[in-house]
Design a protein around this motif. Structure first.
Motif, PDB file in Angstrom:
ATOM      1  N   ALA A 386     -31.195  10.376   5.371  1.00 17.68           N
ATOM      2  CA  ALA A 386     -30.086  10.468   4.424  1.00 17.68           C
ATOM      3  C   ALA A 386     -29.618   9.076   4.017  1.00 17.68           C
ATOM      4  CB  ALA A 386     -28.931  11.264   5.035  1.00 17.68           C
ATOM      5  N   SER A 387     -29.480   8.182   4.970  1.00 14.54           N
ATOM      6  CA  SER A 387     -29.101   6.806   4.645  1.00 14.54           C
ATOM      7  C   SER A 387     -30.238   6.084   3.938  1.00 14.54           C
ATOM      8  CB  SER A 387     -28.721   6.048   5.923  1.00 14.54           C
ATOM      9  OG  SER A 387     -27.517   6.514   6.449  1.00 14.54           O
ATOM     10  N   ALA A 388     -31.486   6.360   4.331  1.00 12.49           N
ATOM     11  CA  ALA A 388     -32.626   5.709   3.691  1.00 12.49           C
ATOM     12  C   ALA A 388     -32.706   6.081   2.217  1.00 12.49           C
ATOM     13  CB  ALA A 388     -33.916   6.094   4.406  1.00 12.49           C
ATOM     14  N   VAL A 389     -32.399   7.331   1.893  1.00  8.30           N
ATOM     15  CA  VAL A 389     -32.422   7.762   0.496  1.00  8.30           C
ATOM     16  C   VAL A 389     -31.449   6.914  -0.325  1.00  8.30           C
ATOM     17  CG1 VAL A 389     -31.823   9.652  -1.067  1.00  8.30           C
ATOM     18  CG2 VAL A 389     -33.183  10.107   0.981  1.00  8.30           C
ATOM     19  N   ALA A 390     -30.248   6.704   0.204  1.00  7.79           N
ATOM     20  CA  ALA A 390     -29.255   5.901  -0.518  1.00  7.79           C
ATOM     21  C   ALA A 390     -29.748   4.477  -0.723  1.00  7.79           C
ATOM     22  CB  ALA A 390     -27.934   5.899   0.262  1.00  7.79           C
ATOM     23  N   GLU A 391     -30.362   3.888   0.295  1.00 11.70           N
ATOM     24  CA  GLU A 391     -30.853   2.516   0.161  1.00 11.70           C
ATOM     25  C   GLU A 391     -31.998   2.435  -0.851  1.00 11.70           C
ATOM     26  OE1 GLU A 391     -29.424  -0.048   1.350  1.00 11.70           O
ATOM     27  OE2 GLU A 391     -27.975   1.035   2.599  1.00 11.70           O
ATOM     28  N   HIS A 392     -32.874   3.432  -0.862  1.00 10.45           N
ATOM     29  CA  HIS A 392     -33.980   3.421  -1.824  1.00 10.45           C
ATOM     30  C   HIS A 392     -33.459   3.573  -3.262  1.00 10.45           C
ATOM     31  CE1 HIS A 392     -37.372   3.093   0.826  1.00 10.45           C
ATOM     32  NE2 HIS A 392     -37.003   4.146   1.550  1.00 10.45           N
ATOM     33  N   TRP A 393     -32.448   4.399  -3.481  1.00 12.81           N
ATOM     34  CA  TRP A 393     -31.893   4.522  -4.827  1.00 12.81           C
ATOM     35  C   TRP A 393     -31.239   3.222  -5.268  1.00 12.81           C
ATOM     36  CZ3 TRP A 393     -33.841   7.690  -7.884  1.00 12.81           C
ATOM     37  CH2 TRP A 393     -34.097   9.021  -7.574  1.00 12.81           C
ATOM     38  N   LEU A 394     -30.583   2.532  -4.334  1.00 16.10           N
ATOM     39  CA  LEU A 394     -30.006   1.238  -4.694  1.00 16.10           C
ATOM     40  C   LEU A 394     -31.094   0.250  -5.106  1.00 16.10           C
ATOM     41  CD1 LEU A 394     -27.199   0.642  -2.031  1.00 16.10           C
ATOM     42  CD2 LEU A 394     -26.905   0.837  -4.507  1.00 16.10           C
ATOM     43  N   ALA A 395     -32.185   0.216  -4.326  1.00 14.82           N
ATOM     44  CA  ALA A 395     -33.291  -0.687  -4.661  1.00 14.82           C
ATOM     45  C   ALA A 395     -33.934  -0.297  -5.986  1.00 14.82           C
ATOM     46  CB  ALA A 395     -34.332  -0.679  -3.547  1.00 14.82           C
ATOM     47  N   ALA A 396     -33.896   0.997  -6.325  1.00 14.19           N
ATOM     48  CA  ALA A 396     -34.454   1.468  -7.592  1.00 14.19           C
ATOM     49  C   ALA A 396     -33.472   1.281  -8.751  1.00 14.19           C
ATOM     50  CB  ALA A 396     -34.841   2.942  -7.478  1.00 14.19           C
ATOM     51  N   ARG A 397     -32.295   0.719  -8.465  1.00 12.74           N
ATOM     52  CA  ARG A 397     -31.284   0.406  -9.473  1.00 12.74           C
ATOM     53  C   ARG A 397     -30.723   1.640 -10.163  1.00 12.74           C
ATOM     54  NH1 ARG A 397     -34.451  -4.656 -12.450  1.00 12.74           N
ATOM     55  NH2 ARG A 397     -34.812  -5.872 -10.564  1.00 12.74           N
ATOM     56  N   ASP A 398     -30.723   2.745  -9.457  1.00 15.20           N
ATOM     57  CA  ASP A 398     -30.128   3.978  -9.975  1.00 15.20           C
ATOM     58  C   ASP A 398     -28.809   4.195  -9.234  1.00 15.20           C
ATOM     59  OD1 ASP A 398     -29.407   6.571 -10.682  1.00 15.20           O
ATOM     60  OD2 ASP A 398     -31.487   7.238 -10.861  1.00 15.20           O
ATOM     61  N   LEU A 399     -27.737   3.620  -9.753  1.00 10.24           N
ATOM     62  CA  LEU A 399     -26.470   3.638  -9.032  1.00 10.24           C
ATOM     63  C   LEU A 399     -25.874   5.036  -8.891  1.00 10.24           C
ATOM     64  CD1 LEU A 399     -24.742   0.359 -10.255  1.00 10.24           C
ATOM     65  CD2 LEU A 399     -26.237   0.739  -8.291  1.00 10.24           C
ATOM     66  N   PRO A 400     -25.920   5.884  -9.943  1.00 10.47           N
ATOM     67  CA  PRO A 400     -25.391   7.248  -9.734  1.00 10.47           C
ATOM     68  C   PRO A 400     -26.132   7.998  -8.626  1.00 10.47           C
ATOM     69  CG  PRO A 400     -25.555   6.784 -12.078  1.00 10.47           C
ATOM     70  CD  PRO A 400     -26.247   5.650 -11.372  1.00 10.47           C
ATOM     71  N   ALA A 401     -27.473   7.886  -8.622  1.00  7.52           N
ATOM     72  CA  ALA A 401     -28.232   8.557  -7.561  1.00  7.52           C
ATOM     73  C   ALA A 401     -27.907   7.953  -6.201  1.00  7.52           C
ATOM     74  CB  ALA A 401     -29.729   8.469  -7.841  1.00  7.52           C
ATOM     75  N   ALA A 402     -27.743   6.619  -6.163  1.00 10.90           N
ATOM     76  CA  ALA A 402     -27.377   5.964  -4.902  1.00 10.90           C
ATOM     77  C   ALA A 402     -26.013   6.440  -4.428  1.00 10.90           C
ATOM     78  CB  ALA A 402     -27.375   4.441  -5.081  1.00 10.90           C
ATOM     79  N   PHE A 403     -25.084   6.608  -5.361  1.00 12.44           N
ATOM     80  CA  PHE A 403     -23.747   7.096  -5.014  1.00 12.44           C
ATOM     81  C   PHE A 403     -23.830   8.500  -4.427  1.00 12.44           C
ATOM     82  CE2 PHE A 403     -19.658   9.030  -5.884  1.00 12.44           C
ATOM     83  CZ  PHE A 403     -18.747   8.031  -5.580  1.00 12.44           C
ATOM     84  N   ASP A 404     -24.562   9.386  -5.099  1.00  9.68           N
ATOM     85  CA  ASP A 404     -24.693  10.765  -4.610  1.00  9.68           C
ATOM     86  C   ASP A 404     -25.352  10.800  -3.230  1.00  9.68           C
ATOM     87  OD1 ASP A 404     -23.580  11.559  -6.988  1.00  9.68           O
ATOM     88  OD2 ASP A 404     -25.494  12.133  -7.915  1.00  9.68           O
ATOM     89  N   ALA A 405     -26.372   9.970  -3.051  1.00  8.25           N
ATOM     90  CA  ALA A 405     -27.057   9.935  -1.755  1.00  8.25           C
ATOM     91  C   ALA A 405     -26.142   9.389  -0.666  1.00  8.25           C
ATOM     92  CB  ALA A 405     -28.322   9.083  -1.853  1.00  8.25           C
ATOM     93  N   THR A 406     -25.289   8.440  -1.022  1.00  9.41           N
ATOM     94  CA  THR A 406     -24.344   7.902  -0.037  1.00  9.41           C
ATOM     95  C   THR A 406     -23.316   8.960   0.355  1.00  9.41           C
ATOM     96  OG1 THR A 406     -24.623   5.688  -0.991  1.00  9.41           O
ATOM     97  CG2 THR A 406     -22.727   6.026   0.434  1.00  9.41           C
ATOM     98  N   VAL A 407     -22.897   9.780  -0.607  1.00 13.34           N
ATOM     99  CA  VAL A 407     -21.991  10.893  -0.277  1.00 13.34           C
ATOM    100  C   VAL A 407     -22.657  11.828   0.723  1.00 13.34           C
ATOM    101  CG1 VAL A 407     -20.853  12.950  -1.215  1.00 13.34           C
ATOM    102  CG2 VAL A 407     -20.749  10.780  -2.465  1.00 13.34           C
ATOM    103  N   ALA A 408     -23.941  12.139   0.507  1.00 11.05           N
ATOM    104  CA  ALA A 408     -24.667  13.017   1.437  1.00 11.05           C
ATOM    105  C   ALA A 408     -24.816  12.352   2.804  1.00 11.05           C
ATOM    106  CB  ALA A 408     -26.041  13.350   0.858  1.00 11.05           C
ATOM    107  N   ALA A 409     -25.114  11.054   2.795  1.00  8.25           N
ATOM    108  CA  ALA A 409     -25.255  10.341   4.068  1.00  8.25           C
ATOM    109  C   ALA A 409     -23.933  10.312   4.825  1.00  8.25           C
ATOM    110  CB  ALA A 409     -25.757   8.917   3.816  1.00  8.25           C
ATOM    111  N   LEU A 410     -22.821  10.171   4.101  1.00 11.47           N
ATOM    112  CA  LEU A 410     -21.499  10.174   4.742  1.00 11.47           C
ATOM    113  C   LEU A 410     -21.232  11.529   5.383  1.00 11.47           C
ATOM    114  CD1 LEU A 410     -18.798   8.829   5.343  1.00 11.47           C
ATOM    115  CD2 LEU A 410     -18.019   9.528   3.067  1.00 11.47           C
ATOM    116  N   ARG A 411     -21.627  12.599   4.692  1.00 15.27           N
ATOM    117  CA  ARG A 411     -21.452  13.939   5.258  1.00 15.27           C
ATOM    118  C   ARG A 411     -22.252  14.069   6.558  1.00 15.27           C
ATOM    119  NH1 ARG A 411     -23.562  16.597   1.276  1.00 15.27           N
ATOM    120  NH2 ARG A 411     -21.725  16.256  -0.020  1.00 15.27           N
TER     121      ARG A 411
END
Length: 981
Positions: A386-411
């Motif tokens: 879950a945290s890895a997904v957020a980091e990969h979206w950040l590296a892919a420069r997709d901030l909305p997807a990174a934000f959504d993934a971070t919400v899931a990782a926080l859950r």
């Protein structure tokens, strides 16, 4: 264990000192000595992993078959920290450790070690297959970090557990917090933790730096520095890799490599090829020799970390199955990567970092997007991924997807009870908030609420500075919402109070004004909590009014959690302000009957146990404390509230004369508490050892814990009264010259302090009264007057009445009143119908009663009383009072245990054969080092034997012990002569 072999040199070169340090720490672990963490540091490529591999090979080898039983073989578990950005997945490397442990010991042993259904439910998230169905659990999942600690502690009771954590510089916040806790709490177990990190990656802003600083203050931590090889050692390594090289070439290799073994291998591998211009080119030399497909596969793998599972790599690469297999085989043959379990790993993290740098910007975005999509669709429920997904979206420069993934990782993080990771994820969301459309809708929360959640998480982690910062950031963006602003103001008050020992009253006043008149249950509950804070911070009628209204609001809202907190605060207020400690029990007895979660139930139960101690109801405190301690153990939160309950329970058991059980709980509390907070347990143990006549052990304890004590006294100056009392107790003697006016004055200061609690004032007065009894110092009139005034106005109930009776009897002794009146005064103290004094004061009172009886001519009753005290006191944990009883009987020439030769011989006969040997050498006048040399034991072990012997036979010192031994030997010889005659 899943630690891949990454080296190519047949033998490790050098490192003898470093390896010896690791082996010594391992041997300490075998013996249960507190050496739980070994920190191996060094720059990248210097050989930290190779050193750990050699260490593990030695400790697990059993060439002669000496360790045949499973319990004699160490269990090794390996965890690799992965570079998932500044947050990381909570407990990422710990999941690998748990799975290694599961594979090594099996499901049944792992479940038994977890200890509770709540702990098993927590661990099941990372170790599938060990838990029952959720519907079968009576308790919710417990706190995950605590479940891991309990598991390691219980496993290391039966097996020596070795845990390796590699590359701490990439560790997530939860793992770092866990390591810090393990280093300070898991004492006396067969546990060895080896952690490695790159020293060249740790700058002053790195999150690992404060963790290392705290570990440096922990006595159980061993530090091993791995430095570059010397030129001679480089030559030895080169000879293993490519023998017969010209010495001048070897010398050049040593200079160019800087003594870094990894670079030596790479330089040797270059052979006759030209030397690269930069270190990066050198690290990439093997990669450069790969074909296009192999290079592409390795670059794709580098984006995933040091290790990538085979199925993940196959899913994210653009190569087909056959091409990927050929590419991976080529990379393995060229020794860029190695096979590692179900996937592949880079031989060295330096290689991964350099290869990742070879990716084109467009390629980086594309590959990280594939990783994010695959992990989201196939492994999104894993806390690691879950945290890895957020980091990969950040590296892919997709901030909305990174934000959504971070919400899931926080859950995920919150469901795994990881406040350290939750705090960082919350801060990440706050950083992205302004860069993402519809952030509030996406997250289901608000920006101020995020900051409040972060503040509460940092509060739970014991970091008031970061909590205060988050609260201030929340207030800066929260102008309109009264409930949220009130919550942030309350949080700011709490953290300011924790940092400065006084809060910002204006924050609470503003919070009340915001909440007044808001007709909503959440507002009433929050207002109740704010009012409890005001009641704690204030005294007098205002505090009483705030507490009463807090209780009423909680009742009106039907919120048992808020009500329990308000009732507990009301109990503390009564005990501190109204000198009505029995009355303070009423709200607590109600609080523990409410429907509460395990943590809050423990909070109320701990307060009730402590309040029972304050009013002198020690037997009840032991019963209530035991019940609540068992509750927190079942709920899997033993290391939180359980530590405080264990401390109070230990005091109750000591006070009721059950020293063996008390010692178990005291040592448990000592292990569970933080190094600074645990100083209170050290103080309790030191007092017990003083009363039990074990001065040598007490001195050893205080010497061992000196750093903890000094730091505690510095951080908690308001607790100094208890240290003064403990020091005075250590010097107490009915017939010795160690006490006097100065000590009594110091303790009286605590008894007279307005800011002290009634419990502290009363205990201080008891101690000051005892100090005044020393016959080697005349009674100081001023001290006499101050003691006489100290208990005026006390309520005539409970512990206050018992202490007042004790002090009146002391004053009767000091004033020289008639023996008959003194007997009456001391009889009132020892009256079993009003037994509110701890056993050490009660047994002392019985000695004083015997003294008064002797003066009154009642010698037979005095003899019977002293005989009983001398017999009972050692069993009750107050051997010092037993010694006083024997001394008094000897002085009065009473026919008691103190003068009975048969009993003296019987006491000596209770010693073990080894203790009898030591006692014989004491009688010869040998010192501890001399005894050690004679018996082939260490001076430290000899000292422990001597302390135990003095305690068992009731001797005040070595001279008295020698006399008792001589009397026993003489009696035995006389008996032998009579028998032969």
């Amino acid at each position: 264990m899943s630690m891949p072999a990454l080296h190519s040199s047949p033998r490790m070169v050098g490192r003898h000192t470093e390896l010896a340090a690791l082996l010594e720490a391992f041997d300490d672990g075998v013996a249960g000595t507190p050496r739980t963490v070994v920190v191996v540091r060094g720059e990248a490529g210097v050989g930290k992993t190779r050193l750990v591999q050699e260490f593990l090979a030695l400790v697990t080898a059993d060439p002669l078959g000496a360790r045949t039983a499973p319990e004699e073989r160490p269990v090794v578990a390996f965890g690799q920290c992965v570079d998932l950005g500044p947050i990381g997945a909570p407990f990422g490397p710990v999941r690998r450790v748990l799975r290694d442990l599961h594979a090594a010991v099996g499901t049944d042993v792992l479940r038994e070690a977890a200890g509770s259904a709540a702990a098993i439910a927590s661990l099941a998230a990372l170790v599938p297959g060990i838990a029952d169905e959720p519907s079968e659990l009576e308790e919710p999942a417990g706190e995950f970090a605590e479940a891991i600690e309990v598991l390691l502690e219980q496993l290391s009771r039966r097996r020596h557990v070795v845990v390796v954590l590699e590359d701490l510089q990439w560790a997530d916040a939860a793992t770092m917090a866990l390591l810090k806790t393990l280093a300070s709490t898991l004492r006396g177990r067969r546990l060895t933790i080896v952690a490695t990190y790159r020293s060249d990656d740790i700058d002053r802003f790195h999150p690992l730096r404060p963790v290392l600083a705290e570990l440096d203050r922990t006595r159980s931590v061993v530090r091993v520095e791995v430095t570059p090889l010397t030129p001679d050692e480089v030559a030895e390594q080169v000879a293993q890799l490519a023998g017969g090289l010209d010495p001048r070439v070897v010398e050049a290799l040593a200079e160019r490599s800087g003594g870094i073994p990894f670079l030596v291998e790479e330089l040797v591998d270059l052979g006759d090829r030209a030397l690269p211009d930069t270190l990066r080119e050198l690290v990439l030399a093997r990669y450069a020799r790969l074909g296009d497909d192999a290079q592409q596969a390795v670059r794709t793998m580098a984006a995933g970390g040091v290790h990538v599972d085979d199925d993940v790599l196959a899913a994210v690469t653009s190569l087909d199955e056959l091409a990927l297999d050929l590419a991976v085989r080529e990379a393995i043959d060229t020794r860029v990567i190695v096979a590692d379990g179900a996937g592949y790993a880079f031989r060295h993290a330096l290689t991964r970092e350099a290869v990742e740098g070879e990716m084109l910007p467009s390629e980086r975005v594309r590959v990280h997007r594939r990783y994010a999509e695959h992990l989201r669709d196939h492994r999104g429920d894993s806390p690691d991924d879950a945290s890895a997904v957020a980091e990969h979206w950040l590296a892919a420069r997709d901030l909305p997807a990174a934000f959504d993934a971070t919400v899931a990782a926080l859950r995920q993080s919150r469901s795994r009870f990881s406040p350290a990771t939750s705090a960082k994820l919350t801060e990440r969301l706050a950083e992205l908030w302004g860069q993402v459309p519809d952030a509030e809708t996406r997250s289901g929360t608000t920006l101020p609420a995020l900051h409040l959640a972060a503040a509460q998480a940092w509060h739970d982690l014991g970091d008031p500075e970061r909590s205060l910062r988050s609260a201030n950031e929340g207030l800066a963006v929260c102008p309109d919402d009264p409930l949220m602003r009130a919550g942030l103001l309350r949080q700011r008050f709490v953290e300011t109070y924790n940092l400065e020992h006084h809060g910002r009253q204006g924050d609470l006043d503003e919070a009340v004004s915001l909440l007044e008149g808001v007709d909503e249950p959440r507002a009433r509950i929050l207002l109740s909590r704010v009012l409890t804070n005001m009641a704690i911070d204030e005294h007098g009628p205002d505090a009483a009014a705030h507490a009463a209204r807090a209780i009423a609001l909680a009742e009106e809202s039907g919120d048992d959690a808020a009500l329990a907190v308000a009732l507990t605060v009301e109990a503390w207020r009564i005990a501190g302000d109204e000198d009505d400690e029995p009355g303070a029990l009423v709200p607590l007895e109600r609080a523990v009957t409410l429907r509460l979660d395990p943590s809050l139930r423990a909070y109320a139960g701990s307060a009730l146990t402590d309040m029972l101690l304050r009013v002198g109801r020690f037997d009840e405190a032991a019963v209530v404390g035991t019940q609540h301690y068992e509750d927190v153990a079942r709920a899997g939160i033993e290391r939180g509230s359980g530590a405080v309950i264990a401390h109070s329970l230990a005091f109750a058991l000591f006070a009721t004369g059950r020293p063996e059980a008390a010692l178990r709980y005291a040592q448990r509390a000592r292990r569970l508490m933080s190094p600074v907070d645990g100083a209170s347990v050290v103080r309790l143990l030191a007092s017990h050892l003083s009363w039990d006549d074990r001065a040598g052990e007490r001195d050893d304890l205080l010497a061992t814990e000196r750093g903890r004590i000094e730091e505690s006294q510095r951080r908690y100056p308001d607790k100094n009264d208890w240290w003064v009392i403990e020091q005075a107790e250590a010097a107490l003697a009915l017939h010795g010259g160690e006490t006097g006016t100065d000590a009594a004055n110091d303790v009286l200061a605590g008894a007279e302090a307005d800011e002290g609690t009634p419990a502290v004032r009363r205990y201080a007065l008891l101690t000051a009264a005892l100090l005044m009894l020393s016959p080697s110092h005349p009674v100081d009139p001023d001290v006499r007057a101050r003691i006489g005034e100290a208990f005026e106005g006390w309520p005539d109930n409970g512990l206050a009445r018992a202490v007042a009776a004790f002090v009146r009897a002391v004053l009767a002794d000091a004033d020289g009143v008639s023996a008959t009146d003194r007997v009456a005064a001391w009889r009132e103290v020892v009256d079993p119908a009003d037994d509110r004094l701890p056993v050490w004061h009660l047994q002392t009172a019985r000695c004083r009663l015997a003294w008064a009886l002797i003066d009154a001519g009642e010698r037979e009753e005095a003899a019977a009383l002293l005989t009983a005290v001398a017999a009972e006191a050692p069993r009750l944990g107050v051997a010092r009072v037993g010694r006083w009883a024997r001394q008094l009987a000897t002085q009065a020439r009473l026919a008691t245990v103190a003068t009975d030769a048969d009993t003296t011989r019987g006491i000596v006969a209770t010693l073990t054969p080894r203790e009898l040997q030591v006692l014989e050498l004491i009688a010869e006048g040998l010192t501890n080092p001399q005894i050690g040399r004679r018996l082939f034991i260490s001076p430290k072990t000899a000292s422990v034997h001597v302390s135990a012997i003095l305690s068992k036979i009731g001797a005040a010192n070595r001279t008295e012990a020698a006399a008792l031994y001589a009397a026993s030997a003489s009696t035995s010889a006389s008996a032998s002569t009579s028998a032969s005659t």
